[in-house]
Scaffold this motif. Sequence first.
Motif, PDB file in Angstrom:
ATOM      1  N   PRO A 188       0.833  -1.208   0.000  1.00 28.18           N
ATOM      2  CA  PRO A 188       0.000   0.000   0.000  1.00 28.18           C
ATOM      3  C   PRO A 188       0.867   1.258   0.000  1.00 28.18           C
ATOM      4  N   GLY A 189       0.581   2.151  -0.912  1.00 23.26           N
ATOM      5  CA  GLY A 189       1.370   3.379  -1.016  1.00 23.26           C
ATOM      6  C   GLY A 189       2.498   3.318  -2.023  1.00 23.26           C
ATOM      7  N   ALA A 190       2.843   2.126  -2.509  1.00 22.71           N
ATOM      8  CA  ALA A 190       3.867   2.028  -3.545  1.00 22.71           C
ATOM      9  C   ALA A 190       3.376   2.690  -4.823  1.00 22.71           C
ATOM     10  N   GLU A 191       4.303   3.198  -5.615  1.00 25.31           N
ATOM     11  CA  GLU A 191       3.918   3.929  -6.823  1.00 25.31           C
ATOM     12  C   GLU A 191       4.667   3.406  -8.047  1.00 25.31           C
ATOM     13  N   TYR A 192       3.937   3.331  -9.143  1.00 23.71           N
ATOM     14  CA  TYR A 192       4.504   2.972 -10.439  1.00 23.71           C
ATOM     15  C   TYR A 192       4.351   4.163 -11.367  1.00 23.71           C
ATOM     16  N   LYS A 193       5.453   4.800 -11.694  1.00 20.04           N
ATOM     17  CA  LYS A 193       5.459   5.969 -12.571  1.00 20.04           C
ATOM     18  C   LYS A 193       4.465   7.024 -12.080  1.00 20.04           C
ATOM     19  N   GLY A 194       4.454   7.223 -10.765  1.00 24.02           N
ATOM     20  CA  GLY A 194       3.625   8.260 -10.174  1.00 24.02           C
ATOM     21  C   GLY A 194       2.214   7.836  -9.839  1.00 24.02           C
ATOM     22  N   ARG A 195       1.814   6.615 -10.180  1.00 26.81           N
ATOM     23  CA  ARG A 195       0.473   6.115  -9.876  1.00 26.81           C
ATOM     24  C   ARG A 195       0.531   5.121  -8.721  1.00 26.81           C
ATOM     25  N   ARG A 196      -0.389   5.234  -7.796  1.00 23.32           N
ATOM     26  CA  ARG A 196      -0.449   4.322  -6.671  1.00 23.32           C
ATOM     27  C   ARG A 196      -0.841   2.930  -7.142  1.00 23.32           C
ATOM     28  N   VAL A 197      -0.164   1.916  -6.638  1.00 22.60           N
ATOM     29  CA  VAL A 197      -0.608   0.558  -6.905  1.00 22.60           C
ATOM     30  C   VAL A 197      -1.997   0.388  -6.312  1.00 22.60           C
ATOM     31  N   GLY A 198      -2.765  -0.474  -6.911  1.00 22.98           N
ATOM     32  CA  GLY A 198      -4.156  -0.635  -6.520  1.00 22.98           C
ATOM     33  C   GLY A 198      -5.106   0.138  -7.395  1.00 22.98           C
ATOM     34  N   ALA A 268      -7.731   4.215  11.813  1.00 28.90           N
ATOM     35  CA  ALA A 268      -6.710   4.896  12.616  1.00 28.90           C
ATOM     36  C   ALA A 268      -5.323   4.710  12.017  1.00 28.90           C
ATOM     37  N   GLN A 269      -5.034   3.505  11.533  1.00 26.85           N
ATOM     38  CA  GLN A 269      -3.750   3.249  10.899  1.00 26.85           C
ATOM     39  C   GLN A 269      -3.599   4.057   9.611  1.00 26.85           C
ATOM     40  N   LEU A 270      -4.677   4.105   8.826  1.00 30.89           N
ATOM     41  CA  LEU A 270      -4.623   4.819   7.553  1.00 30.89           C
ATOM     42  C   LEU A 270      -4.411   6.317   7.759  1.00 30.89           C
ATOM     43  N   GLU A 271      -4.939   6.862   8.847  1.00 29.10           N
ATOM     44  CA  GLU A 271      -4.721   8.272   9.146  1.00 29.10           C
ATOM     45  C   GLU A 271      -3.239   8.595   9.342  1.00 29.10           C
ATOM     46  N   LYS A 272      -2.470   7.578   9.717  1.00 30.84           N
ATOM     47  CA  LYS A 272      -1.027   7.761   9.941  1.00 30.84           C
ATOM     48  C   LYS A 272      -0.184   7.103   8.848  1.00 30.84           C
ATOM     49  N   ILE A 273      -0.784   6.843   7.684  1.00 37.14           N
ATOM     50  CA  ILE A 273      -0.083   6.081   6.647  1.00 37.14           C
ATOM     51  C   ILE A 273       1.188   6.786   6.184  1.00 37.14           C
ATOM     52  N   ASP A 274       1.178   8.115   6.100  1.00 35.30           N
ATOM     53  CA  ASP A 274       2.384   8.824   5.675  1.00 35.30           C
ATOM     54  C   ASP A 274       3.526   8.572   6.661  1.00 35.30           C
ATOM     55  N   TRP A 275       3.202   8.543   7.944  1.00 33.71           N
ATOM     56  CA  TRP A 275       4.215   8.250   8.966  1.00 33.71           C
ATOM     57  C   TRP A 275       4.744   6.834   8.795  1.00 33.71           C
ATOM     58  N   HIS A 276       3.834   5.869   8.617  1.00 32.26           N
ATOM     59  CA  HIS A 276       4.259   4.468   8.455  1.00 32.26           C
ATOM     60  C   HIS A 276       5.181   4.320   7.240  1.00 32.26           C
ATOM     61  N   LEU A 277       4.809   4.936   6.134  1.00 36.46           N
ATOM     62  CA  LEU A 277       5.612   4.812   4.920  1.00 36.46           C
ATOM     63  C   LEU A 277       6.964   5.496   5.070  1.00 36.46           C
ATOM     64  N   GLU A 278       6.978   6.664   5.685  1.00 35.02           N
ATOM     65  CA  GLU A 278       8.239   7.384   5.852  1.00 35.02           C
ATOM     66  C   GLU A 278       9.173   6.630   6.793  1.00 35.02           C
TER      67      GLU A 278
END
Length: 399
Positions: A188-198, A268-278
Amino acid sequence: MRVDPLDHRLSLETNEGTWMPYAPPTINRRELIPISNPALVGNELKYVTDCVETSWVSSLGKYVTGFEEAFATFCGTSHAVTCSNGTTALHLALLALGVQPGDEIIVPTLTYVATANAVMYCGAKPVFVDSELETWNMDPTRIEALIGPNTKGIVVVHLFGHPVDMDPIMAIAERRGLFVLEDAAEAPGAEYKGRRVGSIGHAATFSFFGNKIITTGEGGMVTTNDLAIANEVRRLKNHGMDPHRKYWFTTVGFNYRLTNVAAALGLAQLEKIDWHLEQRRQIAAWYREFLNGVSGVTWQPELAWARHVWWLFTVQLSDHLPVGRFEVMAALKHRGVEARQIVYPIHQLPPYSGCGAVCPVAESIVERGLHLPTWGGLTRDDVEYVSRALAACLEAAAI
């Protein structure tokens, strides 16, 4: 395998059941660093408490719809539908895409077995494709030769958080009239040429198991831009009930619903997704820093067109080392580090071993591959310790 001179020799059992002499270090021992651990750093307790206090704990409740809407926005899709886990997400998506008994579905051999099992649940046959050397994902150049008269679709797996090269696969699918389903359980959150997977294939699935980037304990999601697919997933996950006629079931369906409590965790986890990914990107950067120059180890790359989300930082041991992954795992464990083998290629597993697939690249990756601890709560000191422990194990093996 030689050991540090200050260590006392012990016999350790590896995962393959063989015995080898090795000695855990008697110095610098520390509490075990696990391979993964949920990072509950947001509103998880608040939202779950709200479910309990309001008695909305089953599959009905505001957190289910809230989680779906927020996840669709995150992925850039029109629809997201919750379900009980990542495997049921795959099953539902395949059925909604029209997979029937006798169909053939092309899947990578290097993935968790659930990807192929879900195909079998539909009465269809998985056809296994080998990996590419660079990213370890399925090799797009090998797909066309596997397409036959019964081929219905392609399942891609964004392995360990690195996206698959989607453009050539989507082109093949369009040219041959096939669907593409993204298994994005690890990405979740991975990107292919600027597009989010999914958001790239005709549908996609996600897992929120306890070791995933965000978790609901168990849980899954199907994303799509196709309303008909989304509606069919919703119908099938709810026993096949007609959405316009309560308790009227036109087909056999399933109870694959997610609870409101689990969805509360997910939101609740999704609200912090940027933190998790970083956090994971930082951890991967630390590993690359500390392992740079260590002889006998390389790792999964991040290509220029990709944004890797580093579900697990995964290394590959050199063929020249006199020991394999299980010996190194045992040595790391006695230094206080939990490591994990890469899953076996599916075509080698007993239920699928008669398929006739030839996948030497995947076999090579698995034979020398190892996951290192990767989760949001790790510190720079933790990653340095793991890296130094791995380096010491490899140095001892090379003596």
